[in-house]
Design an enzyme around this catalytic site. Sequence first.
Site, PDB file in Angstrom:
ATOM      1  N   ARG A 242     -30.706 -43.642 -25.414  1.00  0.00           N
ATOM      2  CA  ARG A 242     -31.273 -44.559 -26.564  1.00  0.00           C
ATOM      3  C   ARG A 242     -32.748 -44.610 -26.601  1.00  0.00           C
ATOM      4  O   ARG A 242     -33.346 -45.245 -25.853  1.00  0.00           O
ATOM      5  CB  ARG A 242     -30.564 -45.967 -26.225  1.00  0.00           C
ATOM      6  CG  ARG A 242     -31.128 -46.907 -27.248  1.00  0.00           C
ATOM      7  CD  ARG A 242     -30.605 -48.156 -27.051  1.00  0.00           C
ATOM      8  NE  ARG A 242     -30.631 -48.731 -25.780  1.00  0.00           N
ATOM      9  CZ  ARG A 242     -31.647 -49.566 -25.157  1.00  0.00           C
ATOM     10  NH1 ARG A 242     -32.648 -49.599 -26.072  1.00  0.00           N
ATOM     11  NH2 ARG A 242     -31.627 -50.100 -24.153  1.00  0.00           N
TER      12      ARG A 242
ATOM     13  N   HIS B 264     -32.252 -51.500 -28.048  1.00  0.00           N
ATOM     14  CA  HIS B 264     -31.087 -52.041 -27.675  1.00  0.00           C
ATOM     15  C   HIS B 264     -30.545 -52.270 -29.373  1.00  0.00           C
ATOM     16  O   HIS B 264     -29.589 -51.878 -29.738  1.00  0.00           O
ATOM     17  CB  HIS B 264     -30.527 -53.038 -26.798  1.00  0.00           C
ATOM     18  CG  HIS B 264     -29.510 -53.365 -26.774  1.00  0.00           C
ATOM     19  ND1 HIS B 264     -28.356 -52.657 -26.180  1.00  0.00           N
ATOM     20  CD2 HIS B 264     -28.675 -54.585 -26.979  1.00  0.00           C
ATOM     21  CE1 HIS B 264     -27.258 -53.257 -26.289  1.00  0.00           C
ATOM     22  NE2 HIS B 264     -27.514 -54.253 -26.674  1.00  0.00           N
TER      23      HIS B 264
ATOM     24  N   TYR C 251     -39.544 -52.617 -20.376  1.00  0.00           N
ATOM     25  CA  TYR C 251     -38.708 -52.386 -19.119  1.00  0.00           C
ATOM     26  C   TYR C 251     -38.245 -50.838 -18.977  1.00  0.00           C
ATOM     27  O   TYR C 251     -37.652 -50.556 -18.298  1.00  0.00           O
ATOM     28  CB  TYR C 251     -37.198 -53.194 -19.566  1.00  0.00           C
ATOM     29  CG  TYR C 251     -36.437 -52.745 -20.672  1.00  0.00           C
ATOM     30  CD1 TYR C 251     -35.724 -51.496 -20.894  1.00  0.00           C
ATOM     31  CD2 TYR C 251     -36.356 -53.611 -21.746  1.00  0.00           C
ATOM     32  CE1 TYR C 251     -35.007 -51.211 -22.051  1.00  0.00           C
ATOM     33  CE2 TYR C 251     -35.634 -53.433 -22.834  1.00  0.00           C
ATOM     34  CZ  TYR C 251     -34.820 -52.224 -23.105  1.00  0.00           C
ATOM     35  OH  TYR C 251     -34.240 -51.830 -24.279  1.00  0.00           O
TER      36      TYR C 251
END
Length: 375
Positions: A270, A274, A283
Amino acid sequence: MLRTTVSNPDAAEADLLGQEDYVQLVTPEGERHANPTFDPWVADVTDEQLAGLYEDMVVVRRIDVEATALQRQGQLALWPPLLGQEAAQIGSARALRDDDFIMPSYRENGVAYCRGVALDDLVRVWRGYAHGSWDPQEHRMAIPAVIIGAQTLHAVGYAVGIMKDGADSAAITYFGDGATSQGDTNEAMIFAATYHAPVVFFCQNNHWAISEPVELQSKQHISERAPGFGIPSMRVDGNDVLAVMAATRVALDRAHTGGGPTYIEAVTYRMGPHTTSDDPTRYRSAEELAEWKAKDPIARLEKYLESRGAMTEELRARVNAKADSVAAEFRAGCIDMPKPEPMSLFDNVQVETNPVLERQRAQYAAYLAAFEGGE
């Protein structure tokens, strides 16, 4: 025909899998790997069809980028980007028969595009204008499932229904690596194995379940879980559209011919957030993102087409024009979408009405009437 790949394949297995621990037919550099097991499943794919897959991925990425921009501009409440996962979605969707049924998660907009879902219907829910975006029976695809993993159980139930109807179609369910930690997904595999259901579990391992890396969820490859339930599995390069198509065709053939369920782990990434409410820079590292950008599924297929002399300027111009046209139609369909009537909130909630729903409807009608009366 099917096999479970291992974390550290020996030389013979690595050669079969394309020098990786997953099935790969086209490398990130656009080089074609011979694979005696999976090559026959895509031997019929012509240069023209490869160009069609390329167009699909370019257009779907353009839709995704446009939807993200619409959300940033306040036209959508939320959007789940699929940037980087185009090959996994297009390769699998184009392998399906028209009578196969799809149970998606909330990110399969590329699959929906292949199923002919209207462009404005892709954003109807995310604009807050409907409970569900399209007619599942018309497109043989259920509406997006936001509850993580729930759709896997729905797919198995549908597949058992196919068996009881005596049909030879199949169900396929899409989910991310995060869903493999959900009880629903594991229960679905138990039922699928028990009933020998004609269902394909298609896991898009995009490496991040929101902000948690896949290494925290599974110490082994996700594909290695399925055999424990009695379901054969494959691990495939999810950024290789040709390999994805081959693997999906293998799985569907098993389902169509009474072979039961199959599990596919499509290893992808990805590249975006998200959802548009997420900030992935908090992150994950820039170095990791750069590593996966080098494996971009669209650039990979473009290089392969170039190596075959099939990537012409005419093709590029046609695909870019198609993407521009679709993006303009998509944006206009979103912005010009008629607002639903307030009372339509209660439509299509349940098949049959009941006293609780009718009481809520009456209370809401009275609430709206209070504004009309100037109170």
